[in-house]
Design a protein around this motif. Structure first.
Motif, PDB file in Angstrom:
ATOM      1  N   ALA A   1       0.481  -1.179  -0.049  1.00 55.93           N
ATOM      2  CA  ALA A   1       0.324  -0.009  -0.004  1.00 55.93           C
ATOM      3  C   ALA A   1       0.903   0.742  -0.108  1.00 55.93           C
ATOM      4  CB  ALA A   1      -1.165  -0.034   1.075  1.00 55.93           C
ATOM      5  N   LEU A   2       1.745   1.224   0.526  1.00 53.45           N
ATOM      6  CA  LEU A   2       2.716   2.322   0.588  1.00 53.45           C
ATOM      7  C   LEU A   2       3.602   2.500  -0.295  1.00 53.45           C
ATOM      8  CD1 LEU A   2       3.930   3.021   4.644  1.00 53.45           C
ATOM      9  CD2 LEU A   2       1.646   3.897   3.133  1.00 53.45           C
ATOM     10  N   ASN A   3       3.935   1.627  -1.407  1.00 57.93           N
ATOM     11  CA  ASN A   3       4.879   1.295  -2.503  1.00 57.93           C
ATOM     12  C   ASN A   3       4.320   2.377  -3.989  1.00 57.93           C
ATOM     13  OD1 ASN A   3       7.704   0.682  -3.174  1.00 57.93           O
ATOM     14  ND2 ASN A   3       6.174  -0.731  -4.697  1.00 57.93           N
ATOM     15  N   ARG A   4       3.851   3.234  -3.427  1.00 55.12           N
ATOM     16  CA  ARG A   4       3.043   4.356  -4.515  1.00 55.12           C
ATOM     17  C   ARG A   4       3.765   5.727  -4.321  1.00 55.12           C
ATOM     18  NH1 ARG A   4      -1.727   3.064  -4.929  1.00 55.12           N
ATOM     19  NH2 ARG A   4      -1.580   0.602  -4.027  1.00 55.12           N
ATOM     20  N   GLY A   5       3.680   6.802  -5.644  1.00 56.48           N
ATOM     21  CA  GLY A   5       4.132   7.822  -5.033  1.00 56.48           C
ATOM     22  C   GLY A   5       3.161   8.362  -5.001  1.00 56.48           C
TER      23      GLY A   5
ATOM     24  N   ARG B   1      11.375  -1.649  -3.648  1.00 55.35           N
ATOM     25  CA  ARG B   1      11.935  -0.726  -4.319  1.00 55.35           C
ATOM     26  C   ARG B   1      12.849  -1.576  -5.599  1.00 55.35           C
ATOM     27  NH1 ARG B   1       9.757   4.651  -4.193  1.00 55.35           N
ATOM     28  NH2 ARG B   1       8.430   4.705  -1.958  1.00 55.35           N
TER      29      ARG B   1
ATOM     30  N   ASP C   1      10.735  12.784  -2.528  1.00 55.11           N
ATOM     31  CA  ASP C   1       9.780  11.849  -3.033  1.00 55.11           C
ATOM     32  C   ASP C   1       9.117  11.929  -3.755  1.00 55.11           C
ATOM     33  OD1 ASP C   1       9.109   8.796  -2.067  1.00 55.11           O
ATOM     34  OD2 ASP C   1       7.250   9.536  -0.818  1.00 55.11           O
TER      35      ASP C   1
ATOM     36  N   GLU D   1       8.335   9.749  -8.444  1.00 53.92           N
ATOM     37  CA  GLU D   1       7.028   9.762  -8.154  1.00 53.92           C
ATOM     38  C   GLU D   1       7.404   8.073  -8.995  1.00 53.92           C
ATOM     39  OE1 GLU D   1       3.364  11.216  -8.555  1.00 53.92           O
ATOM     40  OE2 GLU D   1       4.111  12.150  -7.215  1.00 53.92           O
ATOM     41  N   VAL D   2       7.420   7.100  -8.613  1.00 60.71           N
ATOM     42  CA  VAL D   2       7.195   5.922 -10.097  1.00 60.71           C
ATOM     43  C   VAL D   2       6.422   4.625  -9.887  1.00 60.71           C
ATOM     44  CG1 VAL D   2       9.929   5.927 -10.386  1.00 60.71           C
ATOM     45  CG2 VAL D   2       8.748   4.720  -8.457  1.00 60.71           C
ATOM     46  N   VAL D   3       5.339   4.730  -8.310  1.00 60.71           N
ATOM     47  CA  VAL D   3       5.588   3.330  -8.501  1.00 60.71           C
ATOM     48  C   VAL D   3       4.030   3.228  -8.598  1.00 60.71           C
ATOM     49  CG1 VAL D   3       5.020   0.992  -8.174  1.00 60.71           C
ATOM     50  CG2 VAL D   3       6.977   2.660  -7.114  1.00 60.71           C
ATOM     51  N   GLY D   4       2.987   2.609  -9.328  1.00 61.72           N
ATOM     52  CA  GLY D   4       1.000   1.487  -9.193  1.00 61.72           C
ATOM     53  C   GLY D   4       0.776   3.603  -8.881  1.00 61.72           C
ATOM     54  N   LEU D   5      -0.451   3.741  -8.392  1.00 61.99           N
ATOM     55  CA  LEU D   5      -1.434   4.813  -9.015  1.00 61.99           C
ATOM     56  C   LEU D   5      -0.620   5.585  -8.013  1.00 61.99           C
ATOM     57  CD1 LEU D   5      -4.758   3.190  -7.055  1.00 61.99           C
ATOM     58  CD2 LEU D   5      -4.364   3.848  -9.241  1.00 61.99           C
ATOM     59  N   ASP D   6      -0.822   6.816  -8.968  1.00 64.28           N
ATOM     60  CA  ASP D   6      -0.539   8.304  -8.915  1.00 64.28           C
ATOM     61  C   ASP D   6      -1.696   9.132  -8.152  1.00 64.28           C
ATOM     62  OD1 ASP D   6       0.554   9.136 -11.469  1.00 64.28           O
ATOM     63  OD2 ASP D   6      -1.223   9.812 -10.465  1.00 64.28           O
TER      64      ASP D   6
ATOM     65  N   ILE E   1      16.102   3.112  -5.763  1.00 59.80           N
ATOM     66  CA  ILE E   1      15.906   3.038  -7.229  1.00 59.80           C
ATOM     67  C   ILE E   1      15.747   3.883  -8.163  1.00 59.80           C
ATOM     68  CG2 ILE E   1      12.926   1.761  -7.319  1.00 59.80           C
ATOM     69  CD1 ILE E   1      12.212   4.723  -5.739  1.00 59.80           C
TER      70      ILE E   1
END
Lengths: 432, 315, 301
Positions: B114-118, B200, C13, C17-22, C294
């Protein structure tokens, strides 16, 4: 087969053998110097302040001596001390507990102080019984720093709200139960009972068996009570639980024998068991006034359950390079008037009559209550019991567990008593 | 140790002619041992000696203060045949391991994903979620758990809304262990961070390719994230299991060192500690420790065997 | 200082921004996730709030009140706690900081060396030593404590920080070796195989390829080492005698005594709160490395 090895050689030798010796720098122990002493005690920060102040005073009087003080809380004190003693790096002066002094003295970790009495260590105006309180198998291994007795801590406000008189020295178990029931029934406080369940409190149990003319242990280190005593004891508290006089098992199990988890501190009961030197601690955690009272009599006119117990000792390590100097420090600690004035009654009521007298004018309410409690026990106090044998600490823990098993219904008072006695005997046999 | 002592006996024939066996061994293996040098110094200098001493002590009656006396296997015999507390603490510990490890890992992985997102405030969330683990040894935890799980605690106030009259969870022998399991799950910070670091490390281009192929997030998780994360999942599982077997502090803090009520939170190492420092039976405690080591080693060996079937390394 | 610094971390941070939903693409999903995370945060923060409130309230209220709001608020416990012990907490903080930072350096260096050997180098006995290394994780420390104490005593290290720090430089904590091994094995092997073909020494591969690509795990190791060393009390308890060498955790343990007389609980909790500040910010700052990691990995691929 017995294969004895010098422990120090073994531990040091084999631990280092595997290569550490390659970069060993040899023992560089600065404290081996003649005029340096290490002193270790457990306690909170106010005790540390007082102790350091006395140490400073001592060093002022003796400029060529340095005392290094080390202070830590009770729980951490014992593994630390055990490690240092096992490593032969024990502090010269060790604060000792009544329970542990037997364990340490019998295993040769402490120095006998008889040779230093009375020239270096003057205990002539001590009560003879309390001097003997530091004796193990005929020699003195600890000098009492204060007298103490087990006691009931009472939330006086909870009594007053219901117009109940505070307990007196004539209180009996029947009275106590009636008081408990009345408070439980009528107190407006939530989740509040009259009494804590003291069936697992060893000093209370000891008080009870002493009133029955017995004791916890004989001189030979055997049990000095039997299953019938324990059964009576467990039944008595089972009745208290049934009638609601004391807290239910689940609540009592919150008590971990710390001041902050006592039933009175947690606000679950008006009466709980403690030691007289803990009054200040209890008061500091309670908004309501706390008073201190003796344990009840099993019947009117029967006494002798209490005894004046050394709250803690100073002992000298058997490994000390300079036990005489250590004894001199202890002497200063327990009898110098300035030191006494600094120490107050924080470690219990001083044993020296002269010191007690000198202190009287400076005592605050709690201090005075502690002194009066001890001096007014009268016929409630009896002789000092025989010293506990090795394994007594585990039996104490076992009593707590069995009392919980009874309270939670896993044992009847009778089967609990039998289990307790059987287990206690096997512990004594194991460590003998 | 045999490896070091007998270099080059088996494969001596395959090596070039001129060099001696020692030189050959060094040419093939030297780099590995050089990189391990600090560890070897630490292991032989600081770790192995004390461990072997404790193994020796487990065959003695060492009481901390007097010299140890050799008593053969008596400690082990007593543990196997006559120690009710050993059995009780085993039950407690196994229950704790089997419940707390899977729950904690699942929770940590969930939060990490859940926390692995921007998004805004991410570092703060991560830090806050780590907070319970920071408080690990504080007295505050004991008080807090009492306030949550005692008879008039917050949990029961909440249950009262539904007409449920809950027990005093923390001081009831039937439920107290579960409050410790909850504590373990609540302190999920370390595996969470390790999962995050693992997430990551997964190359972004793999997701990009999958997205182009129209794979859903859910499918991406199962087809990319989880397989590539297996080395980290494996690590967390092994390490958390070892930790849970050795768990000491939670029970020490919450039960005030007693393991109560009625031994219901008597973790194995808490029992060991009581024997060693409470009752002066360091020899016996050492025997307990080595039995625990064997149990943990078996579990770990099993994990490594199973890893062949589900852990994917890039090599 | 903390505010601007923390802001920098935040900006950092968002920049990567890279992964998944933003936040922009699916606002409702993002709102839901934030709501859940904030709810969970409160659960996580509760003990801290409780400690904070305990540090402001009179001791009499600490153990028998379930409310979070003190009846009267006083900040006296902070100066009282700071100067309460014979040695001020400033000294304890300094000691803890020195030990923790040295441990971080030692652990990251020594453990990554060992982990590289286990993860990437071929040598006889590798599996054997790996198993032994894991085995050192399994023995409860209570039983090695006394022989280890005797060992350090003979080295003359007792009452110094050496027993707490030197083992870190000798990779004594197998947890971190194992952790790094797992991550090193996740780095594509073609990279170092190619370098090997070009005649790179193992040392150069370790230094030029492995370490730069392993920032997330090195940062993780650094964070854990710092936090765990900071929180550790048993080592300092056994090895440090002189109060001037005490760490924060030992200082906290000298405050109260559950058996004896008066204890300054509010002071204890005040100092407990302060003791969290350095580790909280250490954590917050080191997260940057997790993120840098990353970015680098992405570039190299």
């Amino acid at each position: 087969m017995t294969f004895r090895l010098n422990r120090r050689k073994l531990l040091a030798g084999s631990a280092a053998a595997l290569g550490a010796s390659a970069f060993a720098m040899g023992p560089g122990r600065a404290f081996a110097q003649e005029q340096r002493l290490r002193l270790m005690w457990w306690g909170s920060q106010p005790r540390a302040d007082r102790t350091f102040a006395v140490t400073d005073l001592f060093m002022e009087h003796n400029p060529d001596i340095v005392i290094d003080g080390e202070s830590i809380g009770w729980d951490d004190y014992w593994p630390r001390l055990a490690t240092q003693v096992a490593g032969r790096n024990a502090p010269d002066i060790i604060q000792m507990d009544y329970r542990y002094i037997f364990e340490y003295a019998r295993r040769g970790a402490l120095a006998a102080l008889d040779d230093f009495i009375p020239d270096t260590l003057d205990v002539s105006d001590f009560d003879e019984a309390t001097v003997q309180g530091g004796a193990v198998d005929g020699s003195i291994y600890g000098i009492s720093l204060g007298a103490n007795s087990s006691a009931m801590m009472v939330n006086a406000a909870a009594f007053e709200e219901l117009g109940i008189d505070l307990p007196t020295n004539d209180l009996t178990f029947d009275d106590l139960r009636r008081i408990g029931e009345e408070i439980t029934a009528n107190s407006g406080r939530s989740n509040f009972h009259g009494l804590s369940d003291s069936s697992g409190v060893e000093p209370f149990f000891e008080n009870f068996v002493r009133q029955r003319g017995k004791a916890l242990y004989t001189e030979d280190g055997e049990l000095a009570f039997d299953a019938s005593d324990a059964e009576e004891w467990f039944s008595l508290w089972a009745e208290m639980r049934e009638s609601g006089a004391c807290v239910p098992a689940e609540i009592q199990a919150l008590d971990q024998r710390q001041i902050e988890t006592g039933m009175v501190s947690l606000g679950h009961a008006a009466v709980s068991s403690a030691h007289s030197n803990q009054l200040v601690g209890y008061q500091s955690l309670n908004e309501d006034p706390i008073t201190m009272h003796a344990y009840p009599r099993i019947a009117a006119g029967v006494g002798g359950g209490h005894y004046r117990k050394p709250s803690m000792f100073f002992s000298v390590s058997a490994q000390s390079q300079n036990p005489e100097l250590a004894a001199a420090y202890i002497n200063f600690f327990v009898s110098n008037p300035d030191a006494a004035s600094i120490l107050d009654v924080e470690r219990g009521v001083p044993e020296s009559a002269a010191v007690r007298e000198a202190l009287a004018p400076q005592l605050d309410d709690n201090g005075r209550a502690a002194v009066e409690f001890i001096s007014e026990l009268g016929d409630l106090a009896g002789a000092l019991p025989p010293p506990p044998p090795l394994g007594a600490g585990e039996i104490d823990v076992t009593l707590v567990r069995v009392s919980q098993e009874v309270a939670f219904g896993q044992h009847t008072p009778q089967s609990g008593a039998e289990a307790f006695v059987a287990e206690a005997e096997s512990i004594l046999a194991r460590d003998a | 140790m045999s490896t070091l002592a007998s270099p080059g006996t088996a494969k001596a024939t395959t090596a070039p002619k001129s060099a001696g066996p020692l030189k050959r061994f060094w040419r093939n293996n030297g780099a590995g041992y050089m990189f391990l040098l600090p560890w070897f110094i630490g292991f032989f200098g600081l770790t192995a000696g004390p461990a072997l001493v404790s193994l020796y002590l487990s065959f003695t009656n060492f009481d901390l203060l007097t010299d140890p006396r050799w008593i053969g296997a008596a400690n082990y015999v007593r543990i196997a045949t006559a120690d009710a507390k050993f059995a009780a603490s085993m039950r407690v510990t196994f229950t704790y391991v089997l419940l707390s490890v899977p729950l904690k890992l699942a929770f940590a992985l969930l939060v990490a994903v859940a926390l692995n997102r921007g998004m805004r405030g991410l570092p703060w969330y991560r830090a806050i979620f780590y907070l319970p683990s920071l408080l690990g040894t504080s007295v505050a935890i004991a008080v807090l758990w009492r306030q949550l799980f005692a008879s008039n605690g917050l949990v029961n106030s909440f249950l009262a809304n539904f007409g449920i009259d809950g027990p005093s969870w923390i001081s009831n022998p039937g439920t107290s262990l579960y409050t410790l399991v909850i504590l373990a799950v609540w302190q999920f910070g370390s595996p969470m961070i390790i999962f995050l670091a693992g997430l990551r490390q997964i190359p972004q281009d793999m997701y990009e390719a999958a997205s182009l192929d129209g794979a859903s997030k859910w499918r991406q998780f199962w087809k990319i994230t989880l397989p590539l994360l297996t080395p980290v999942v494996f690590f967390n599982a092994v390490v958390q299991t070892i930790d849970a077997f050795k768990a000491f502090t939670p029970a020490f803090i919450i039960s005030g060192g007693t393991g109560g009520p009625i031994n219901s939170t008597l973790f194995y190492t808490l029992y060991l500690y009581q024997e060693a420092f409470g009752f002066f039976r360091m020899g016996y405690a050492s025997a307990l420790a080595w039995i625990l080591l064997v149990i943990i080693a078996l579990f770990t060996a099993f994990s490594f065997l199973s890893a062949r079937y589900w852990v994917h390394y890039d090599d | 200082m903390t505010d601007t610094a923390a802001k920098a971390v935040l900006d950092d941070d968002r920049g990567t921004e890279v992964v998944g939903l933003d936040d922009k693409r699916k606002p409702w999903a993002s709102a839901l996730i934030h709501a859940l995370l904030i709810g969970a945060s409160i659960l996580m923060l509760y003990p801290l709030l409780w400690m904070l409130s305990a540090s402001f309230r009179p001791s009499q209220e600490i153990f028998n009140s379930t409310s979070l709001i003190p009846s009267e608020v006083s900040v006296d416990a902070y100066p009282r706690g700071w100067f309460g012990l014979r040695v001020s907490f400033g000294v304890f903080f300094w000691n803890s900081l020195v030990i923790a930072l040295l441990s971080v350096i030692g652990n990251v260096m020594a453990c990554s060396l060992a982990a590289f050997a286990f993860a990437r180098l071929q040598f006889r006995g590798r599996n054997f030593w790996f198993a032994i290394m894991l085995g050192t994780l399994m023995l409860p420390y209570h039983v090695t404590l006394i022989p280890q104490y005797v060992l350090f005593l003979n080295l003359g290290w007792v009452n110094t920080i050496l027993p707490l720090v030197v083992p870190k430089f000798l990779a004594a904590d197998a947890f971190f070796i194992f952790l790094m091994v797992q991550f090193f094995r996740g780095i594509p092997k073609e990279l170092d195989e190619a370098a090997m073909m070009d005649g790179c020494s193992p040392w150069r591969i370790y230094w030029k390829i492995m370490l730069p690509l392993s920032m997330p795990v090195l940062a993780t190791a650094a964070i854990f080492t710092f936090l765990w060393t900071w929180d550790d009390f048993f080592g300092p308890l056994i090895y440090l005698n002189d109060m001037r060498t005490f760490t924060v955790q030992l200082g906290l343990r000298s405050f109260v005594d559950s058996q004896g007389g008066q204890s300054d609980w509010a002071g204890l909790f005040a100092m407990s709160i302060l003791s969290l500040v350095p580790i909280f910010f250490f954590f917050l700052f080191f997260q940057r490395l997790l993120i840098q990691g990353i970015a680098t990995t992405g570039m190299k691929r």
